[in-house]
Write an enzyme that holds these catalytic residues in place. Structure first.
Site, short mmCIF file in Angstrom:
data_model
loop_
_atom_site.label_atom_id
_atom_site.label_comp_id
_atom_site.label_asym_id
_atom_site.label_seq_id
_atom_site.Cartn_x
_atom_site.Cartn_y
_atom_site.Cartn_z
N SER A 1 0.67 -1.31 0.42
CA SER A 1 -0.24 -0.04 -0.26
C SER A 1 0.97 1.20 0.09
O SER A 1 1.79 1.37 -1.27
CB SER A 1 -0.47 0.24 0.80
OG SER A 1 -1.95 0.37 0.94
N ASP B 1 -7.72 -3.23 -6.94
CA ASP B 1 -7.21 -2.85 -6.08
C ASP B 1 -8.52 -2.48 -5.37
O ASP B 1 -9.08 -1.63 -5.95
CB ASP B 1 -5.91 -2.37 -6.02
CG ASP B 1 -5.88 -2.30 -4.53
OD1 ASP B 1 -6.22 -1.65 -3.49
OD2 ASP B 1 -4.01 -2.84 -4.61
N HIS C 1 -6.39 -6.58 -1.01
CA HIS C 1 -4.92 -5.67 -1.14
C HIS C 1 -4.33 -5.84 -0.17
O HIS C 1 -4.78 -6.54 0.72
CB HIS C 1 -5.84 -4.08 -0.65
CG HIS C 1 -5.31 -2.92 -0.52
ND1 HIS C 1 -4.36 -2.41 -1.52
CD2 HIS C 1 -5.09 -2.20 1.04
CE1 HIS C 1 -3.68 -1.16 -1.00
NE2 HIS C 1 -3.99 -0.89 0.24
#
Ligand code: NAG
Ligand code: NAG
Length: 422
Positions: free
Chosen positions: A199, A294, A361
Site C-alpha cells: 500500500s 485493488d 489489497h
C-alpha cells in the site's frame, strides 16, 4: 489402531478448519493491512504453530521523528539456518495525510506516533518464519519498519508549527536513520537483500528501491517488491482526478518534490508521486505485485467520497459480486489503465509482475493470500511462488491474469463497512 488414527485425522482437520476460520476472521476485521489495531493476539498460521510476535525497537536519532516528534521504530526477527545472511525489509503502509487537520488526527494514532504503536507485531505472510506459509523467505532476517510520517518516508521539512502545535514531516530522515541502525546490526553483511512494502509502503518501496540498492556493495543481490502500491493517476467516477489532488496536497505539505529527480517542472507536484513516474527512474530489479481491482483503489481512487453523492457504488465498493454490469465495465476500464501504466515495465528483463484479477489489497501480508490452499493462483502459482521464482531467477515471471471473473482461485474481499474519509 485404526480408530486412533482416524481420531487423529479428525483432530488434524478440525485444527486446520479452525485455523482457517480464525485467519479469515482476522482478515475480515482488519480489512486492510494497515488498519489501526490494538495489540493483536497471535493467530494460527497454516502450519501447526502460532505466528511470531516481534518486539518494537525504537530508533533515537535527532531529527528523524514521527509526525508528533516521537522516535520511529521497527520490529526485527532474526534469521536462522541458511537464511541468516539474508535480509527482508518490509515498509508498513497506511495511506497518507494531506493537510494539518488530517495529520493532527494521525498524530493520535500508530501511524503518526510511536506512543500509539503496538509494542509487538505479528509476522505473517512474507514476514512469516513458517516455511509452509512463506516457502522462500521464512528463515531470513526480517524487519517490519513502522510508518509514522504520513508521506511514504519521503518528506523532509525542517520544522512546522501550526496553530501552536508541532508537526514533523521527516519521513526521509526516518528512512535514513532506520537504515543506518539496521546496517550496524548486520544488514551491511547481507548476501541477499529484499526491500518490500504494501500500500503506501508499496509506494515507499518504489521511492526508496535504488536508495536501498546503494547501501550495499554491487556484488550482493538486491531486489524490491511493491505490493498493492501501484496507485493510478486516473479520473474517478465523477470525472475528477481525486487522487492527483490528494497527492498534490501531500506533496506540497511535506515538500516531497526534491526527492523526485524524475519530476519535470511542468508537472503538478502530486503527479511525481505516482508509481508510474517514480518507477521510470528505478534501475534496481523490481517486482510489481498488484491486483487489477485493488479494493483500496476502487474505494479511494475510483469512487472516492464526494464522487458518488447518491451512494450508488456503495455495495460494489464493498463486494465485487454486487457490482452492476455498468460498474463492472468501469472496473474493467480501471484494470486496463493499470495494464497500460505497467506496460513499459514489461520489457525490463529483470523486472517481475503478478497482476491477478482479484478484489483484494496487500496480498503479501496475509497468510491466506500470500501462500495457502486458498490463495489466488496464476498459471497454478501463488504470489509467494511467483515472487520466489523471480527473486531466485528460477524463471521469468510476468504474470497478467485474465479479466474478472475468469480466475476461480481468487480470494475476493467482502468489506463490512464503507471507509470514512478524513
Ligand atoms: C486551532 O486551535 C483552536 C484552539 O485551540 C482550535 O479550536 C482549532 O480547531 C484549531 N485549528 C486547527 C486547524 O487545528
Ligand atoms: C498445481 O500446483 C500444485 C502444487 O502447488 C500441484 O500439486 C498440482 O498438480 C498443480 N496442478 C497443475 C494442473 O499443474
Amino acid at each position: 489402531m485404526a480408530a486412533v488414527d482416524l481420531s487423529k485425522l479428525v483432530e488434524e482437520k478440525r485444527f486446520w478448519v479452525a485455523s482457517f476460520l480464525a485467519a479469515a476472521l482476522l482478515f475480515t476485521l482488519s480489512r486492510y493491512a494497515a488498519a489501526p489495531s490494538s495489540s493483536p493476539p497471535p493467530s494460527p498460521s497454516y502450519g501447526h504453530r502460532l505466528n511470531a510476535l516481534v518486539d518494537l525497537t525504537l530508533v533515537y536519532d535527532r531529527g528523524a521523528v514521527c509526525l508528533d516528534g516521537t522516535p520511529p521504530g521497527y520490529h526485527f526477527l532474526p534469521g536462522f539456518g541458511d537464511g541468516s545472511h539474508n535480509w527482508l525489509l518490509h515498509l508498513e503502509g497506511g495511506s497518507w495525510c494531506r493537510n494539518f487537520k488530517s495529520c493532527a488526527q494521525r498524530k493520535q494514532t500508530n501511524l503518526g506516533s510511536s506512543d500509539h504503536m503496538d509494542t509487538r507485531a505479528e509476522f505473517v505472510g512474507i514476514l512469516s518464519d513458517d516455511q509452509s506459509q512463506n516457502p522462500d523467505f521464512y528463515n531470513w532476517n526480517k524487519v517490519k519498519i513502522r510508518y509514522c510520517d504520513g508521506a511514504s518516508f519521503s518528506g523532509n521539512v525542517q520544522h512546522e508549527v501550526k496553530n501552536g502545535t508541532d508537526f514533523f514531516f521527516r519521513g526521509q530522515r526516518i528512512w535514513e536513520a532506520v537504515m543506518a541502525d539496521l546496517l550496524s546490526k548486520g544488514l551491511s553483511r547481507a548476501k541477499q537483500a529484499f526491500l518490500t512494502g504494501c500500500s503506501a509502503g508499496g509506494l515507499s518501496t518504489y521511492i526508496h528501491c535504488d536508495d536501498f540498492r546503494a547501501l550495499l556493495p554491487k556484488t550482493r543481490t538486491v531486489k524490491c517488491l511493491a505490493d498493492g502500491g501501484f496507485f493510478l493517476d486516473v479520473e474517478d467516477i465523477s470525472g475528477r482526478r481525486y487522487m492527483r489532488a490528494f497527492y498534490n496536497d501531500v506533496a506540497r505539505l511535506q515538500d516531497v518534490r526534491k526527492k523526485f529527480p524524475h519530476c519535470s517542472s511542468d508537472m503538478e507536484p502530486g503527479q511525481c508521486f505516482f508509481p508510474r513516474e517514480v518507477a521510470k527512474s528505478i534501475s534496481t530489479p523490481m517486482f510489481i505485485l498488484n491486483p487489477a481491482y485493488d479494493v483500496w483503489q476502487v474505494e479511494h481512487v475510483l469512487s472516492p467520497q464526494g464522487s458518488d453523492p447518491q451512494n450508488l457504488w456503495r455495495n460494489c465498493r464493498m463486494d465485487i459480486t454486487k457490482c452492476s454490469s455498468k460498474q463492472l465495465e468501469v472496473l474493467q476500464g480501471f484494470r486496463k489503465a493499470l495494464l497500460d501504466a505497467i506496460d513499459e515495465f514489461k520489457t525490463r528483463r529483470e523486472w517481475g509482475m503478478f497482476i491477478d484479477s482479484c478484489f483484494i489489497h496487500c496480498q503479501s501480508m496475509k497468510a491466506i493470500t500470500w501462500h495457502s490452499p486458498l490463495a489466488a493462483r496464476i498459471n497454478n502459482k501463488t504470489a509467494a511462488e511467483a515472487v520466489g521464482d523471480w527473486f531466485f531467477d528460477r524463471r521469468e515471471v510476468k504474470e497478467i491474469d485474465c479479466e474478472y471473473p475468469c480466475n476461480p482461485t481468487c480470494y475476493n474481499a467482502v468489506l463490512d463497512e464503507p471507509y470514512k474519509e478524513d
